[in-house]
Design an enzyme around this catalytic site. Structure first.
Site, PDB file in Angstrom:
ATOM      1  CG  ASP A 144     -34.085 -61.957 -36.282  1.00 21.22           C
ATOM      2  OD1 ASP A 144     -33.345 -61.654 -35.325  1.00 21.22           O
ATOM      3  OD2 ASP A 144     -34.555 -61.115 -37.063  1.00 21.22           O
ATOM      4  CG  HIS A 151     -38.468 -53.266 -33.382  1.00 23.82           C
ATOM      5  ND1 HIS A 151     -38.335 -52.408 -34.452  1.00 23.82           N
ATOM      6  CD2 HIS A 151     -38.836 -54.472 -33.910  1.00 23.82           C
ATOM      7  CE1 HIS A 151     -38.584 -53.070 -35.582  1.00 23.82           C
ATOM      8  NE2 HIS A 151     -38.889 -54.317 -35.285  1.00 23.82           N
ATOM      9  CD  GLU A 218     -32.340 -58.410 -35.534  1.00 24.47           C
ATOM     10  OE1 GLU A 218     -32.025 -59.506 -35.015  1.00 24.47           O
ATOM     11  OE2 GLU A 218     -33.274 -58.255 -36.338  1.00 24.47           O
ATOM     12  CG  ASP A 250     -33.336 -59.346 -40.027  1.00 18.68           C
ATOM     13  OD1 ASP A 250     -33.119 -59.954 -41.088  1.00 18.68           O
ATOM     14  OD2 ASP A 250     -34.412 -59.414 -39.404  1.00 18.68           O
TER      15      ASP A 250
HETATM   16 CA    CA Z   1     -35.167 -58.861 -37.294  1.00 17.61          CA
END
Ligand code: CA
Length: 447
Positions: A144, A151, A218, A250
């Site tokens: 990831d 963000h 995501e 996620d």
């Molecule tokens: Ca993440």
């Protein structure tokens, strides 16, 4: 046939023609799966037990095994269809672009209005609503990233108001190695995790159900052809190693995360479940929606040479709208439609997917077909575009209001989160990804 697409898109062919019609009922103008998309997935038809590969077209799925038996393919398209017809897509993902393109061209011809193959293909269709979907591939490794710069800035600001981004952010495509075993396909419920939680005023942590459960919006990236250990993928070849895209939620336990993350980063706060959309949308389907990587703000450093490629900067980003919706038990009881929590876009990626791949392998790490990369949460800079509740509620301080009269600081049991993606531009047929959806179940009894 007339294609009137931007000159920035050199990879367009007859399969992208927005005027292309399809004989499958409901495919015409379908929000996600018109004939210009043709994503691949693994499904089980009703009454059967063996998962197999299929292609989404409108509200139907074309069964590739059945289509092979019907003799609809030959040459490299047949080879690719065989690779995609099995219980996972790994063999298909491994093939690379040329066979994938051949299969796409043949599928487009089979499904196009007026196709002489219609009679043989019609019995190979299933209603998607009657089929069970599975993860598209056996995922060996999952990484990831953290390339959503807004963000990263919003979250960083909570800890460092004057200097939200750490000094490495604009040099390193930051990421961590995630957990592949707990990835699940859209529709699979997510159980609220228990974990160690310690409030700022607590003397010691307690072991309890997560109270600050959150989602993360995501982009998922499917690795196609891999690379050998010790043989980095150069940036100019990195895009060739990507076989498709999807949506990834996620799920994040913010209270568990806050206590455990130092010094090695996320652990149990992120490993209890991650949800993936079922369909692999190919790079070919997204070719009309390629855009230049947005210019870096004045004063930002240029990427180091191993991450910089002119073609990647020119057309290595995407223009895809990304959406988060919520449906609570009260909203469902009241007959209310899911409520949009955020609208964002893939243009908010500070690094391109090719840069993620090149960086990931730059030290010699090998990637394998079916590996999954997450982009990291993709938030827009402004309110209404935040890809997590952590941002929307400013760490739980400002609850969001829902049309049912309810509010949310974090997710409650029974809440359902739905991610959607949509690509649209002048001169191209809009395509979507299908949903990435899951509902929260109450925590299991204490062990
Ligand atoms: Ca993440």
């Amino acid at each position: 046939m007339s294609i009137t697409l931007a000159p920035a898109a050199p990879d367009l062919d007859a399969t992208h023609d927005p005027a292309l019609r399809c004989w499958v009922a409901g495919a015409e103008g379908h929000a996600d799966f018109p004939i210009q998309n043709l994503p691949f997935g693994i499904f089980t038809p009703p009454g059967e037990s063996t998962p197999r590969g299929g292609v989404a077209i409108g509200d139907s799925i074309l069964d590739l095994s059945a289509a092979l038996r019907a003799g609809l393919f030959s040459g490299s398209a047949e080879m690719a269809a065989r690779a995609a017809a099995g219980e996972t897509l790994n063999a298909f993902l491994a093939l690379g672009a040329a066979p994938r393109r051949a299969l796409r061209a043949r599928l487009s011809a089979i499904l196009a209005e007026g196709s002489p193959d219609r009679k043989r293909a019609e019995p190979c269709l299933h209603a998607a609503a009657d089929c069970a979907m599975h993860l598209p591939a056996r995922i060996g490794d999952y990484t990831d990233f953290y390339v959503g710069i807004h963000h990263a800035t919003h979250v960083g600001r909570v800890f460092r108001p004057d200097n939200p981004l750490l000094p490495n952010y604009k040099y390193v495509p930051i990421g961590y190695h995630g957990r592949a075993s707990s990835l699940r396909v859209s529709g699979t419920p997510v159980r609220r995790p228990r974990g160690q939680i310690k409030g700022p005023d607590d003397a010691a942590p307690r072991f309890a159900p997560c109270e600050r459960l959150d989602y993360e919006l995501e982009l998922g990236v499917w690795i196609g052809t891999g690379n050998r250990l010790g043989e980095p993928v150069p940036i100019a070849r990195a895009a060739e190693h990507v076989a498709g895209y999807g949506l990834l939620n996620d799920w994040s336990a913010r209270d568990i995360q806050a206590w455990e993350y130092q010094p090695l980063g996320p652990f149990l706060a992120k490993n209890f479940a991650s949800t993936l959309s079922a369909w692999v949308v190919t790079p070919e389907a997204l070719a009309p929606f390629r855009v230049p990587q947005p210019a870096r703000p004045e004063g930002d450093p240029a990427p180091l040479p191993y991450l910089l490629d002119a073609a990647d900067q020119r057309a290595g980003a995407f223009d895809l709208d990304l959406e988060v919706l919520i449906s609570t038990p009260a909203m469902r009881e009241g007959g209310l439609a899911p409520h949009r929590l955020a609208l964002s876009n893939t243009r908010h990626m500070y690094w391109t997917v090719a840069q993620m791949v090149a960086h990931h392998t730059s030290g010699g790490c090998d990637l394998n077909p079916g590996d999954l990369l997450g982009s990291g949460t993709l938030s827009a800079p402004e309110a209404g575009g935040f890809g997590s509740l952590l941002e929307s509620t400013r760490g739980g301080r400002e609850p969001v209001a829902l049309p049912s009269g309810e509010t949310r600081r974090f997710l409650e049991d029974g809440d359902e989160i739905i991610l959607r993606a949509r690509a649209a531009r002048e001169g191209a047929a809009p395509v979507g990804f299908g949903e990435c959806r899951a509902r929260i179940l109450p925590a299991a009894p204490a062990p």
